[in-house]
Scaffold this motif. Structure first.
Motif, PDB file in Angstrom:
ATOM      1  N   ASN A 566     164.974  73.090   2.821  1.00 38.55           N
ATOM      2  CA  ASN A 566     165.765  72.916   4.045  1.00 38.55           C
ATOM      3  C   ASN A 566     164.896  72.371   5.173  1.00 38.55           C
ATOM      4  O   ASN A 566     165.306  71.465   5.929  1.00 38.55           O
ATOM      5  CB  ASN A 566     166.386  74.259   4.439  1.00 38.55           C
ATOM      6  CG  ASN A 566     167.275  74.134   5.659  1.00 38.55           C
ATOM      7  OD1 ASN A 566     168.009  73.150   5.812  1.00 38.55           O
ATOM      8  ND2 ASN A 566     167.214  75.111   6.558  1.00 38.55           N
ATOM      9  N   ALA A 567     163.662  72.921   5.307  1.00 35.55           N
ATOM     10  CA  ALA A 567     162.754  72.464   6.363  1.00 35.55           C
ATOM     11  C   ALA A 567     162.342  71.009   6.154  1.00 35.55           C
ATOM     12  O   ALA A 567     162.270  70.222   7.107  1.00 35.55           O
ATOM     13  CB  ALA A 567     161.525  73.365   6.403  1.00 35.55           C
ATOM     14  N   VAL A 568     162.072  70.636   4.897  1.00 36.82           N
ATOM     15  CA  VAL A 568     161.668  69.257   4.598  1.00 36.82           C
ATOM     16  C   VAL A 568     162.800  68.291   4.924  1.00 36.82           C
ATOM     17  O   VAL A 568     162.592  67.228   5.536  1.00 36.82           O
ATOM     18  CB  VAL A 568     161.250  69.129   3.114  1.00 36.82           C
ATOM     19  CG1 VAL A 568     161.067  67.659   2.748  1.00 36.82           C
ATOM     20  CG2 VAL A 568     159.966  69.900   2.852  1.00 36.82           C
ATOM     21  N   ILE A 569     164.022  68.655   4.510  1.00 31.83           N
ATOM     22  CA  ILE A 569     165.165  67.766   4.770  1.00 31.83           C
ATOM     23  C   ILE A 569     165.399  67.617   6.268  1.00 31.83           C
ATOM     24  O   ILE A 569     165.614  66.504   6.777  1.00 31.83           O
ATOM     25  CB  ILE A 569     166.426  68.308   4.065  1.00 31.83           C
ATOM     26  CG1 ILE A 569     166.244  68.223   2.536  1.00 31.83           C
ATOM     27  CG2 ILE A 569     167.669  67.531   4.505  1.00 31.83           C
ATOM     28  CD1 ILE A 569     167.351  68.914   1.757  1.00 31.83           C
ATOM     29  N   SER A 570     165.340  68.710   6.997  1.00 32.30           N
ATOM     30  CA  SER A 570     165.547  68.655   8.449  1.00 32.30           C
ATOM     31  C   SER A 570     164.462  67.814   9.118  1.00 32.30           C
ATOM     32  O   SER A 570     164.752  66.994  10.013  1.00 32.30           O
ATOM     33  CB  SER A 570     165.535  70.072   9.026  1.00 32.30           C
ATOM     34  OG  SER A 570     166.587  70.841   8.491  1.00 32.30           O
ATOM     35  N   MET A 571     163.222  68.015   8.696  1.00 32.47           N
ATOM     36  CA  MET A 571     162.114  67.256   9.261  1.00 32.47           C
ATOM     37  C   MET A 571     162.277  65.771   8.965  1.00 32.47           C
ATOM     38  O   MET A 571     162.087  64.917   9.845  1.00 32.47           O
ATOM     39  CB  MET A 571     160.787  67.775   8.680  1.00 32.47           C
ATOM     40  CG  MET A 571     159.556  67.015   9.161  1.00 32.47           C
ATOM     41  SD  MET A 571     158.042  67.718   8.469  1.00 32.47           S
ATOM     42  CE  MET A 571     158.272  67.366   6.729  1.00 32.47           C
ATOM     43  N   ALA A 572     162.630  65.436   7.715  1.00 31.69           N
ATOM     44  CA  ALA A 572     162.793  64.034   7.336  1.00 31.69           C
ATOM     45  C   ALA A 572     163.910  63.376   8.151  1.00 31.69           C
ATOM     46  O   ALA A 572     163.751  62.262   8.665  1.00 31.69           O
ATOM     47  CB  ALA A 572     163.080  63.940   5.843  1.00 31.69           C
ATOM     48  N   HIS A 573     165.038  64.059   8.269  1.00 29.03           N
ATOM     49  CA  HIS A 573     166.149  63.473   9.024  1.00 29.03           C
ATOM     50  C   HIS A 573     165.799  63.309  10.497  1.00 29.03           C
ATOM     51  O   HIS A 573     166.253  62.359  11.149  1.00 29.03           O
ATOM     52  CB  HIS A 573     167.402  64.332   8.853  1.00 29.03           C
ATOM     53  CG  HIS A 573     167.994  64.230   7.482  1.00 29.03           C
ATOM     54  ND1 HIS A 573     168.970  65.087   7.011  1.00 29.03           N
ATOM     55  CD2 HIS A 573     167.738  63.359   6.458  1.00 29.03           C
ATOM     56  CE1 HIS A 573     169.296  64.743   5.775  1.00 29.03           C
ATOM     57  NE2 HIS A 573     168.556  63.707   5.412  1.00 29.03           N
TER      58      HIS A 573
END
Length: 631
Positions: A566-573
């Motif tokens: 979840n953190a990786v996806i949020s950071m990427a977006h």
């Protein structure tokens, strides 16, 4: 000593005044049972000894001339008889010691200028070397007639009778000893000379055994703290005695120097090469990441040292045996590792010339497997046995095909299909990855062009190895490939692992900027396995983050993995990057990823990697009807 002129070429001197060379008895070599071969071998040895006798007789004449002409005031030169009693000496010896030649003649040096400052081990080493027929070099602390101490950097060598004279001197008998060197007069020079000769082999200028052991102890302690691998590799030149017999000691010494140079190049600056015996070297490999690196070094050493050496008009062929111990498996002290490497070397010698043996049999099996893979990969490159398989990735929201990743595959004649996890590291360790990577790039581009013509309008992802990323010709090769196959840079997504990026962030950033500038898309592969941070990602001109499958596999457990993803996806977006989840294998994975907002997924839920024909058949609906059947 017999006859001051020494002009009858009847004396053999195994002496070179800058080295400690190794010599052996002829009797150690088994004679072939075929009489014709035996006669030929004996004739060759006689010829070699005659050549050597002539060269060494000339050397002795030069030494005799040096005594006559006195070489200058700083040249220490003396000749003792077979009992070690002084017969002749240069004026430098007289000036340094305070004794005249008349006073010295008939006395042993120890009776005249022994200082009592040299330990017994030094004299044992001296006489052990002389009894083996080897020269011995050291800095000797002597005492003048007036009681003052003085230092002499000195080489002492035995002189042997080559043939008998009037039947009273046996061939090979020591007839005299020659000492040559110079007095060290400057205090700094004395200190440097003592330390240098205590720690460095004067012939090859490599560390000697003492310094090697010290450096090894430090490296072992460092490796223990850092939990890193370390290895000691002992290399022995097989039958070096024949080099000395055939070409003479001077050529033999040059061979030893050249062997040292080759080992230094092979080991690189981060590792240590030492000369620990007459024809024996030790290599401390502290800059290695795996046992495979050690195997590769040992194998390269065997092959590189077997290449012909050209010295003057002579071509010398060598073989070596190699013994290896690895820390911590084979020990965690210098004494243990050196001892175990020497034991492995002994086993290698028993097996025959050109052998390499690890201390533990398990590692020998791993080494054999690694080398078999290496040889198989060279053959695969020559026979074009590498193939590309293709795995799709899909938009999670629409379930439409979003792209395809090209993956290397190898089918060996003897091993069958070999897993990429086995052969890719070997390609990287051997340096074959650049050549094979270029080949696979061509295959991938050619296939994409055929699919483009058949109506498949999605990008193809291609993996780049760390060595390819570091290749200054990479951008040129990529641009040439897409142009040659009628593609555009935007048709390719270049995947680089997070670890490769972070190993040299500045170099990687510059490369990625160049790739983006020319229109290529860039993905960071295996994201989450390295140590990237938000600040680093902001610097990187990338388009896609591929989330490592180790996190995806644990998504359904409801633990930390889901939070990390979840953190990786949020950071990427937040950085306007797309995300692709690797290793999606079930509907549960898919549901969680959809809830987290992941953009695309790849895994067995949709398809395993497939050969081109199978891929086209399975996903025929993704091709527009530009051809009757997609290839």
């Amino acid at each position: 000593m017999r006859g001051p002129g020494l002009d009858e070429a009847k004396w053999h001197a195994s002496v070179v005044f800058r080295s400690v060379s190794r010599s052996h008895s002829l009797s150690s070599d088994p004679i072939d049972s075929d009489p014709r071969i035996e006669i030929k071998a004996l004739q060759e040895r006689i010829s070699a000894l005659e050549e050597r006798r002539d060269r060494d007789a000339a050397l002795i004449q030069k030494l005799q001339a040096a005594l006559t002409n006195d070489l200058g005031s700083d040249s220490w030169l003396a000749i003792c008889d077979s009992d070690g009693r002084i017969q002749r000496a240069s004026s430098a010896v007289e000036q340094a010691s305070g004794f005249s030649l008349a006073e010295m003649r008939g006395h042993k040096p120890s009776e005249l200028w022994s200082s009592g400052q040299m330990d017994d081990n030094t004299y044992r080493e001296l006489w052990t070397s002389l009894e083996r027929g080897e020269p011995y070099r050291n800095v000797f602390v002597n005492r003048r007639r007036n009681g003052e101490l003085f230092l002499v950097d000195q080489t002492i060598a035995p002189v042997h009778a080559e043939v008998g004279e009037e039947g009273d001197v046996a061939r090979g008998q020591v007839t005299s000893y020659i000492a040559m060197g110079r007095e060290l007069k400057d205090l700094n020079e004395m200190a440097r000379g003592l330390r240098y000769l205590a720690l460095v082999d004067p012939l090859t200028e490599l560390p000697n055994r003492t310094l090697f052991n010290d450096l090894a102890s430090r490296a072992i302690a460092r490796a223990r703290r850092q939990e890193r691998l370390l290895a000691i590799v002992v290399v022995d030149v097989n039958r070096f005695v024949y080099v000395n017999e055939r070409f003479g000691v001077e050529i033999g010494d040059q061979v030893l120097v050249r062997v040292a140079e080759r080992l230094r190049v092979l080991a690189g600056e981060a590792n240590v090469v030492a000369r620990v015996g007459g024809d024996e070297y030790a290599v401390l490999l502290s800059d290695v990441d795996s046992v495979e690196d050690v195997v590769l070094f040992a194998d390269r050493a065997r092959h590189e040292l077997a290449l012909p050496l050209t010295i003057g008009e002579h071509e010398v062929l060598l073989t070596v045996c190699v013994g290896v111990s690895v820390c911590p498996d084979d020990g965690d002290s210098t004494e243990q590792l050196v001892s175990h490497a020497s034991m492995a070397l002994s086993k290698a010698r028993r097996r025959g010339r050109g052998e390499c043996v690890f201390f533990k049999e398990r590692m020998n099996s791993e080494a054999v497997e690694f080398l078999a893979l290496k040889e198989g990969l060279y053959t695969a490159r020559q026979r074009d046995q590498f193939a590309m398989h293709f795995q799709p990735y899909f938009c999670l929201r629409t379930q439409s095909l979003a792209g395809v990743e090209a993956l290397a595959r190898w089918h060996s004649d003897s091993l069958g299909w070999v897993s990429p996890s086995r052969f890719i590291p070997v390609l990287e360790d051997t340096g074959l990855i650049k050549d094979v990577g270029h080949l696979l790039l061509e295959k991938a581009c050619a296939q994409l062009k055929r699919w483009r013509d058949a109506g498949l309008d999605v990008p193809m992802a291609i993996n780049l190895s760390p060595q390819q990323v570091g290749d200054e010709d990479l951008l040129v090769d990529l641009l040439s490939a897409v142009k040659r196959h009628g593609l555009q840079p935007a048709d390719l997504v270049l995947e680089i692992t997070e670890t490769t990026v972070m190993d040299d962030i500045d170099q990687a950033s510059e490369l990625l900027r160049q790739l983006k500038r020319h229109g290529f898309a860039v993905a960071v592969d295996d994201f989450g396995t390295g140590y990237s941070s938000l600040s680093y990602l902001r610097q990187l001109p990338v388009d896609v983050l591929k989330i490592d499958l180790s996190f995806i596999r644990e998504l359904t457990g409801g633990g930390e993995a889901a939070k990390i993803v979840n953190a990786v996806i949020s950071m990427a977006h937040g950085l306007e990057l797309r995300t692709v989840a690797e290793g999606v294998e079930c509907d549960e994975h898919l549901d969680v990823l959809l809830d987290l907002g992941c953009d695309a997924g790849q895994g067995y839920l949709w398809s395993r990697p497939l050969a081109a024909e199978a891929f086209a058949q399975q996903f025929a609906s993704c091709f527009e009807s530009k051809t009757s059947a997609p290839p």
